[in-house]
Scaffold this active site. Structure first.
Site, PDB file in Angstrom:
ATOM      1  N   MET A  90       2.493-104.423 -50.322  1.00  0.00           N
ATOM      2  CA  MET A  90       3.544-105.311 -50.156  1.00  0.00           C
ATOM      3  C   MET A  90       4.712-104.454 -50.764  1.00  0.00           C
ATOM      4  SD  MET A  90       2.653-108.332 -49.113  1.00  0.00           S
ATOM      5  CE  MET A  90       4.301-108.999 -49.484  1.00  0.00           C
ATOM      6  N   ARG A  91       4.756-103.295 -51.391  1.00  0.00           N
ATOM      7  CA  ARG A  91       5.792-102.441 -51.820  1.00  0.00           C
ATOM      8  C   ARG A  91       6.754-102.428 -50.562  1.00  0.00           C
ATOM      9  NH1 ARG A  91       3.478 -98.457 -54.259  1.00  0.00           N
ATOM     10  NH2 ARG A  91       4.022 -99.564 -56.501  1.00  0.00           N
ATOM     11  N   ALA A  92       6.412-102.161 -49.309  1.00  0.00           N
ATOM     12  CA  ALA A  92       7.200-101.906 -48.278  1.00  0.00           C
ATOM     13  C   ALA A  92       8.287-103.333 -48.081  1.00  0.00           C
ATOM     14  CB  ALA A  92       6.659-101.580 -46.885  1.00  0.00           C
TER      15      ALA A  92
END
Length: 665
Positions: free
Chosen positions: A274-276
């Site tokens: 989910m970092r993107a």
């Protein structure tokens, strides 16, 4: 102090400048990775950014740049008295590729800690970079143990120094900026993901723009101060715009429509985790603030995707970075419709746009599918006749996980993940007197050395009287990276399309393994009448994969020439990097043709490797109902071991490494 090149005087490189400015507006974006060929102003632009960063308040006398408004309660220089502060420019700290661990995280005086109970701590580069910029040039060449420390600090926002139960912690929140030339190798995936944005840069091919680059550089070199003065007004304007964007940032609204577009884009490009999504959201918000808006538009989401996703969608190290912009536009269009979305996205604010990614290249042609491959020669033991025509390149078969190949013995080469080595990191195997500065204390050995002398030293209290001669350095064993030199037979006897596809697939699999184990790789091929160094030893494993993909086949089998060329490559590389041990992987069916006594000459060439103690593995590519076992005989001459293509797969050759070690013993 050297006058930096003005940021606004950099010609072109719109995406690079935009990515750096967005991080100046919102450090939470997570930094920038700049990828590109040498001589493209990567380092110049990064160093110029520091002059544009807003000033910051720090606690007076604090070596760790604590914020006077909210000082770190665990600061080693604390506790801090309220009110005393000073204003200074944000620092840009450069981390050299060859820096030591102590230089990065700081050094703790173990001798004083043991004898006096005092935490005497000298801060490192992470402390200097707190609330500033940490810049790593050639970040892809950074040693693994330094990468691990950077990952820990980036994840926790703090740096920990621990030595035998004595620990120091301080805050370490910084803007991480790295530059790299992809030809020299790729980054570890964990560190790659820590960079918020990535930018691909290349030199302009427009003559007028190149002329302007040269003109400005020459003017700067002649008189840096005068050149900077000519750009002072533009620099001040950009600095003021950064301050205004920072003030506006908390007011920017990221609507549900933009959030849906961000989530849909990340899902469409199948990025991991989910970092993107979070980075895209922060980048789009920073773009809106930079443009002076309080609403995030579709054009912001598009530009954020081009900057935040290219390095996150790579599935393996040989995939080209970039995004399919048509697919991106289709996704944004499909999930548009909110009031705060713009159905006609622009390239980006202020002109710089289009950006971070390039369209994926079309698949390389299969090549020669309508051309009948020359029948495989020598199934009956007869050498292939001369004049065998060149066959076009074939695609490699699907790569697979290979068994670990390692060099026997214990080395002292660069840190890696292949062969046993004496390293600064790993399991403790013993102790010795320190040579130079003490870095890894062996506590038990130190106490044992000091204990017999306590009465003579007048010990009267509970503390242990420790002197310099008592200190013992821990010796540790870890893993090193090796030079894996591939020597590939591309002659006519290997030219059957199905076989060559399997051979390329096997070598590609070994290259993937070399990438994961942080090896240098080289590629020597032989066919016709000579051998060629297709790729000199390099850390760029993907460059080796590209050369392998276009490798043609055909002609006689100059096996001796291939071995002699490989031996010469190792000789030169041994002078350049004597600590890095080689592993030769010879991919052949063992046949030798062309010239007088080709088999005997190949045997003599192979024995050169055995005489030098070079570890080797022969990947036997012979196939068909009649097998001559020539590759096995060649492995014996080399002092190595032979393995078939099928046996190369993981879990199929459990005894391969033991065989290599036994034959080398």
């Amino acid at each position: 102090m050297t006058t930096p090149f003005p940021f606004t005087a950099v010609v072109g490189q719109d995406d690079l400048r935009l990515a750096l400015l967005l991080n100046a507006v919102s450090p939470a974006v997570g930094g920038v990775l700049v990828r590109g060929e040498k001589g493209t102003a990567k380092s110049t632009a990064v160093r110029a950014l520091s002059a544009l960063m807003p000033t910051l308040d720090v606690v007076s006398g604090c070596r760790f740049s604590c914020d006077p408004g909210s000082p770190d309660p665990g600061c080693p220089d604390g506790p801090h008295e309220p009110g005393a502060f000073e204003t200074r420019a944000a620092r840009m700290v450069e981390l050299p590729v060859g820096a030591s661990e102590d230089r990065l995280v700081g050094a703790l005086d173990i001798e004083r800690a043991l004898s006096e109970g005092v935490k005497a701590f000298e801060p490192g580069l992470l402390a200097d970079a707190h609330r500033g910029i940490l810049y790593v040039d050639e970040v892809n060449l950074l040693h693994d143990h330094l990468v691990d420390l950077l990952l820990d600090a980036a994840a926790m926002g703090a740096s920990y120094v621990e030595r035998e139960g004595v620990s120091v912690r301080h805050a370490a929140r910084f803007l991480l900026v790295g530059t790299m030339n992809p030809e020299e190798g790729e980054l570890r995936p964990q560190l790659l993901d820590r960079f918020g944005l990535t930018v691909e840069v290349a030199a302009s091919r427009e003559p007028d723009q190149r002329v302007e680059v040269v003109r400005r550089r020459l003017a700067y070199d002649d008189d840096p101060a005068a050149f900077a003065a000519r750009w002072a007004e533009e620099e001040a304007a950009v600095r003021a715009r950064i301050v205004a964007a920072r003030e506006l940032l908390p007011s920017v609204r990221l609507g549900d429509g933009a959030l849906r577009q961000i989530a849909a884009t990340c899902a469409a490009f199948e990025v991991d985790g989910m970092r993107a999504d979070i980075v895209m959201a922060r980048t789009a918000t920073a773009l809106a603030a930079w443009a002076g808006r309080t609403d995030v538009l579709a054009e912001d989401v598009r530009q954020a995707a081009l900057l935040a996703l290219p390095h996150r969608r790579r599935r393996n190290p040989f995939d080209a970075p970039g995004l399919d912009e048509d697919k991106l536009d289709e996704t944004l269009e499909e999930f548009s419709g909110s009031d705060d979305d713009d159905p006609d996205p622009d390239p980006g604010p202020e002109g710089p746009g289009g950006g971070g990614g390039q369209p994926e290249p079309d698949d390389a042609p299969q090549g020669g599918d309508d051309t009948a491959a020359r029948p495989e020669a020598g199934e009956n033991g007869q050498p292939q006749p001369s004049g065998a025509g060149e066959q076009s390149a074939v695609r490699a078969s699907e790569p697979f996980r290979t068994k670990v190949l390692s060099v026997p013995g214990i080395g002292e080469g660069a840190a890696g993940r292949r062969s046993r080595a004496r390293t600064e990191h790993g399991r403790t195997t013993g102790a010795r007197r320190p040579r130079g500065a003490l870095t890894k204390l062996h506590l038990a050995a130190t106490v044992q050395a000091a204990a017999p002398h306590q009465r003579a030293r007048g010990r009267s209290g509970p503390g242990l009287v420790v002197r310099r001669d008592d200190l013992r350095q821990a010796t540790r064993e870890g893993r090193e990276g090796n030079l894996v030199l591939f020597v590939v037979d591309a002659s006519g006897s290997m030219a059957a399309r199905q076989r060559m596809s399997a051979v390329k697939g096997a070598v590609l699999s070994l290259l993937l393994d070399a990438y994961q184990r942080r090896d240098k790789v080289g590629l020597v091929t032989f066919r016709g009448t000579e051998a060629d160094v297709a790729l000199p030893p390099t850390s760029s494993v993907d460059a080796a994969a590209a050369r392998l993909e276009t490798l043609p086949t055909g002609g006689r089998t100059p096996l001796a020439a291939g071995l002699l060329r490989a031996h010469d490559v190792l000789r030169v590389e041994r002078l350049r990097d004597p600590a890095r041990r080689p592993l030769v992987v010879l991919v052949t069916d063992g046949r030798a043709t062309g010239g007088p006594e080709p088999v005997a000459l190949a045997g003599r060439a192979a024995r050169l490797f055995a005489a030098d103690g070079v570890a080797s593995v022969v990947v036997d590519c012979e196939s068909g109902p009649v097998r001559l076992g020539l590759a096995g005989q060649l492995a014996g001459e080399l002092g190595g071991t032979a393995v078939t293509l099928d046996e190369l797969r993981a879990d199929s050759i459990a005894g391969l490494v033991k065989d290599v070690q036994r034959r080398a013993a």
